[in-house]
Write an enzyme that holds these catalytic residues in place. Structure first.
Site, PDB file in Angstrom:
ATOM      1  N   LEU A 207     -14.019  -5.663  -7.770  1.00 33.32           N
ATOM      2  CA  LEU A 207     -13.401  -5.155  -9.131  1.00 33.32           C
ATOM      3  C   LEU A 207     -11.974  -4.427  -8.345  1.00 33.32           C
ATOM      4  CD1 LEU A 207     -16.087  -3.125 -10.842  1.00 33.32           C
ATOM      5  CD2 LEU A 207     -14.709  -5.253 -11.644  1.00 33.32           C
ATOM      6  N   GLY A 208     -12.049  -4.195  -6.805  1.00 37.75           N
ATOM      7  CA  GLY A 208     -11.080  -3.640  -6.439  1.00 37.75           C
ATOM      8  C   GLY A 208     -11.517  -3.081  -4.979  1.00 37.75           C
TER       9      GLY A 208
ATOM     10  N   GLY B  43      -8.896   2.376   0.554  1.00 36.18           N
ATOM     11  CA  GLY B  43      -9.135   2.775   1.902  1.00 36.18           C
ATOM     12  C   GLY B  43     -10.238   3.235   2.223  1.00 36.18           C
ATOM     13  N   GLN B  44     -11.198   3.221   1.320  1.00 36.46           N
ATOM     14  CA  GLN B  44     -12.561   3.840   1.603  1.00 36.46           C
ATOM     15  C   GLN B  44     -13.740   2.651   1.592  1.00 36.46           C
ATOM     16  OE1 GLN B  44     -13.504   7.358  -0.042  1.00 36.46           O
ATOM     17  NE2 GLN B  44     -11.504   8.011  -0.343  1.00 36.46           N
ATOM     18  N   GLY B  45     -13.385   1.616   0.639  1.00 28.64           N
ATOM     19  CA  GLY B  45     -14.190   0.702   0.582  1.00 28.64           C
ATOM     20  C   GLY B  45     -14.076  -0.300  -0.393  1.00 28.64           C
TER      21      GLY B  45
ATOM     22  N   ASP C 299      -7.484  13.565  -3.937  1.00 26.99           N
ATOM     23  CA  ASP C 299      -6.767  11.943  -3.954  1.00 26.99           C
ATOM     24  C   ASP C 299      -6.456  11.806  -5.505  1.00 26.99           C
ATOM     25  OD1 ASP C 299      -5.752   9.927  -3.104  1.00 26.99           O
ATOM     26  OD2 ASP C 299      -7.785   8.911  -2.772  1.00 26.99           O
TER      27      ASP C 299
END
Length: 788
Positions: free
Chosen positions: A457-458, A461-463, A576
């Site tokens: 799905l996307g 930076g974190q996964g 964030d």
């Protein structure tokens, strides 16, 4: 029995049947087994001595002085009890027998000379007179006969002469002497012998006569009558005796009636069966009836251990059971019939003989003689089977070791991915944390097709986030984190704990996590309509083009952040906030997501001191300088999102005139200061919007973007102001007055006039009030690296 080599496959089939035989054996208790002997006489079931060890009262044995067994209900001394097949003939439908002592009938033997004796009556009992019994009479000049049976005239006549040759026997046979030819019962007595025409003159009517009790329909009532005819030759009544017995060998013409009278009893053989009024006992034996057995195939007969047959005696239905051919034991115990190893002995006690070159193989109910060629075949088949078992064993062992290794790896990953830390956090926040489901790695692999690229799905930076479907049909978003070192595990665990605390309709719901994989994984509710960034900055024809929808989205975001900052169990800073982390469902309802860098603080703290993290264009400039992240830092990031909604521009833009790359926040502040707001306003919302309403939101965004955090409004204030702006009626006149003299570092007053009935003042906190905040504002907390 001898079989040739053509039966090889039959042997294999029979061996297979051995493996599937029912191994359930219902045995009597140890107490019953230890009490199954009285004196030197065995008491087999259904007979028994103690309560619970016999089938019913008819089979109860009373053991007097631990030596003499008595048939309790009949009051008769027991000489022997045998099961069907105990005679060695192994007939599957033979009957069991019990030898008992009965009184001798006499006349002229007692002092008063009266006839003694009684009628033997077994009516309604499971006992009847066996066909191996005979009527024996000893004495002179008399007739002995049986009563209460059919035909009515049964007996023999006694005469005494000096020579056996001159007077033939006057026996009146009831059946033929041997007891075999006219037998109408469906089974044969173990005492039935064939008449070979031998000379049986030992008891031939001269002082002793015998009449066989044969060919009857299992009589249960018998009486004995003695009638004297002295022909006037003597006035003295001599002693005469008559009795039923199953053993005639001791009697001859030399026998004296007084000696027999002194003995007072004779042994008679009674057959016994099982009453079938209650079929539960017979059915529990799992025996086939004779009809089923006769209609069975050969292989089924081989594995049938017992057979039951229905009989009728004196109008009452009974059943008698026996072990089938090739089996021995007690048929009245479930599993009581055991296979006979014919290679050691057969049913007659003899060892089966095969040729010296053959090998005897025992089979269920039979045996086989295998020749050399067949033996080689069997060895080959056995070897192949052994190899198969070995291969299966190795495969199973490998699978077991692999499973054990995987389990060990999962435990290692669980510990490395912060499982212990998560447990500690959940225990620390007990009562505040909603129970989080722990998913297995296999479950998530199945849900995402082994994390297929087509399910992505996307990525961030974190996964990477995958779309998945659980076994219960729910669609979920699976966030697979990037490979991280142990120093960054706190951020992952932090996201789990924070999301577990949050319960708000505009915050994405965490369903669970998985720590068994090499990288940690989170499972969220699936939001199907993409993120706000896509709807604003990509070509799309949807409701986000309208100002009303954008204002509704802004209110929802502000409500979620206000909840995080003030209404949650402890203040939570998102850290964030950006349009890509704002998700929209199918009804364009907002969901705030991605809490990987979020922080939860105690109520008496106002900020976190940490390494700089965030997304370019959204990060609070004051945070850059101090490394202290406060709730006002989230307000700044939200202000950038508001500007995105108003202008339709990305957070980092290129100025068309100078080609200068500038942050959207700076570009917006300059335009507002130069009164060029309507130049930067998104053209897609101009039609149908209320300029005063847009301007009110713009002024609120300007306050959120103040370079000094303490001059920014709190999120609760921002949420309240946006709700009031949204609540303004379409026909209301909204006038915005702003102190143009206020510079970027000072907060002016914004007045919103709605109709003539209400006035709303949106004001930032006074500088003196802001300055009076707790000293903890400047107290640094433990810094920690981020995943950005």
């Amino acid at each position: 029995m001898r079989c040739d080599n053509n039966y090889s496959f039959s042997i294999l089939f029979s061996l297979l049947l051995i493996l599937i035989l029912d191994s359930k054996v219902v045995s009597l208790s140890t107490s019953c087994q230890s009490k199954s002997v009285c004196g030197n006489i065995n008491i087999p079931y259904p007979f028994g001595i103690e309560k619970g060890c016999y089938l019913n009262e008819w089979y109860k044995i009373e053991c007097k002085n631990a030596t003499y067994p008595f048939l309790f209900k009949m009051g008769m001394a027991v000489v022997n009890i045998s099961l069907p097949g105990d005679d060695g003939y192994n007939n599957p439908v033979s009957y069991g027998s019990i030898r008992v002592k009965i009184p001798i009938t006499s006349i002229g033997c007692s002092r008063d000379g009266k006839e003694s004796g009684s009628v033997l009556n077994f009516t309604d009992s499971p006992f009847y007179f066996g066909i191996g019994n005979s009527l024996v009479a000893v004495g002179c000049n008399s007739k002995a006969s049986l009563t209460n049976i059919n035909p009515s005239k049964v007996g023999c006549e006694l005469n005494c002469t000096a020579s056996k040759e001159t007077l033939p026997s006057k026996s009146i046979p009831f059946f033929d002497k041997t007891g075999c030819s006219n037998n109408k019962l469906p089974y044969y007595s173990s005492l039935c012998t064939k008449n070979n025409g031998e000379d049986e003159r030992s008891c031939d009517g001269n002082g002793c006569c015998i009449a066989g009790l044969l060919d009857s329909e299992a009589p249960q009532v018998i009486g004995i009558n003695i009638e004297s005819f002295d022909h006037g030759n003597s006035t003295k009544l001599e002693c005469r005796v008559a009795f039923l017995t199953d053993d005639v060998s001791p009697f001859s013409n030399a026998s004296e009636p007084k000696r027999l009278f002194a003995k007072r009893y004779a042994t008679v053989s009674l057959g016994w069966v099982i009453q079938t009024k209650n079929l539960s006992f017979v059915n529990s034996l799992s025996c086939k009836n004779t009809k089923e057995y006769d209609n069975s195939t050969y292989n089924i007969k081989l594995v049938t251990s017992c057979i039951c047959n229905n009989v009728t005696i004196s109008g009452t239905d009974y059943a008698n059971c026996g072990c089938s051919q090739g089996y021995e034991g007690n048929p009245y115990l479930p599993g009581g019939c055991k296979d006979i190893n014919e290679c050691l002995r057969n049913s007659y006690g003899q060892r089966q003989n095969c040729r010296e070159s053959d090998t005897c193989v025992n089979l269920p109910g039979t045996f086989n003689c295998i020749g050399n060629k067949t033996r080689v075949t069997m060895i080959g088949v056995g070897s192949a089977f052994g190899i198969l078992v070995l291969v299966v064993g190795i495969w199973w062992l490998r699978k077991f070791l692999k499973k054990r290794r995987m389990s060990k790896r999962k435990r290692k990953f669980f510990k490395r991915n912060g499982g212990l830390l998560l447990q500690q956090q959940l225990n620390t926040n007990k009562g505040n944390v909603e129970k989080t489901r722990i998913f297995s790695s296999r479950e998530l692999e199945k849900a995402t097709d082994n994390f297929s690229e087509s399910r992505i799905l996307g990525q961030g930076g974190q996964g990477t986030v995958y779309k998945g479907m659980l076994v219960d049909g729910r669609t979920v978003a699976v966030k697979k984190s990037k490979v991280v070192d142990e120093d960054k595990l706190e951020e992952f665990i932090n996201e789990v704990v924070i999301l577990s605390q949050i319960n708000h309709r505009h915050v994405v719901k965490l369903l669970g996590c998985c720590l068994e994989t090499e990288v940690p994984t989170l499972v969220y509710e699936f939001i199907p309509n993409g993120n706000l960034f896509q709807h604003i900055h990509e070509e799309s024809d949807d409701y986000t083009k309208t100002w009303g929808m954008r204002l509704r989205i802004a209110v929802d975001i502000a409500g979620a952040l206000s909840y995080l900052h003030s209404a949650a169990s402890s203040p939570i800073y998102h850290r964030d906030i950006k349009s890509t982390n704002i998700l929209l469902d199918e009804k364009y309802r907002t969901k705030v997501s991605d809490f990987g860098t979020s922080r939860s603080v105690t109520i008496d703290h106002t900020h976190w001191t940490t390494v700089i993290s965030g997304t370019v264009g959204y990060v609070d400039p004051e945070y850059y300088g101090s490394s202290q992240y406060t709730d006002k830092s989230d307000v700044y990031s939200f202000g950038v999102v508001l500007v995105e909604l108003i202008t339709g521009e990305k957070p980092v833009i290129t100025v068309s005139n100078s080609q200068e790359i500038r942050g959207l926040a700076d570009h917006f502040r300059v335009a507002m200061k130069e009164n060029r707001f309507f130049e930067i306003m998104d053209a897609r919302i101009r039609d149908g919007c209320k300029p005063e309403q847009v301007m009110a939101v713009a002024n609120l965004a300007r306050r959120c973007l103040n370079s000094k955090g303490k001059k920014r409004p709190c999120m609760r204030k921002v949420f309240t102001d946006l709700e009031k702006i949204l609540a303004s009626q379409e026909d209301s006149l909204v006038n915005i007055e702003n102190d143009d003299g206020a510079d970027d570092e000072e907060e002016g007053m914004t007045m919103i006039n709605i109709d003539d009935s209400q006035t709303i003042y949106v004001t930032a906190p006074a500088p003196s009030i802001v300055a009076s905040s707790s000293s903890s504002d400047v107290q640094p907390l433990f810094p920690h690296p981020t995943w950005i």
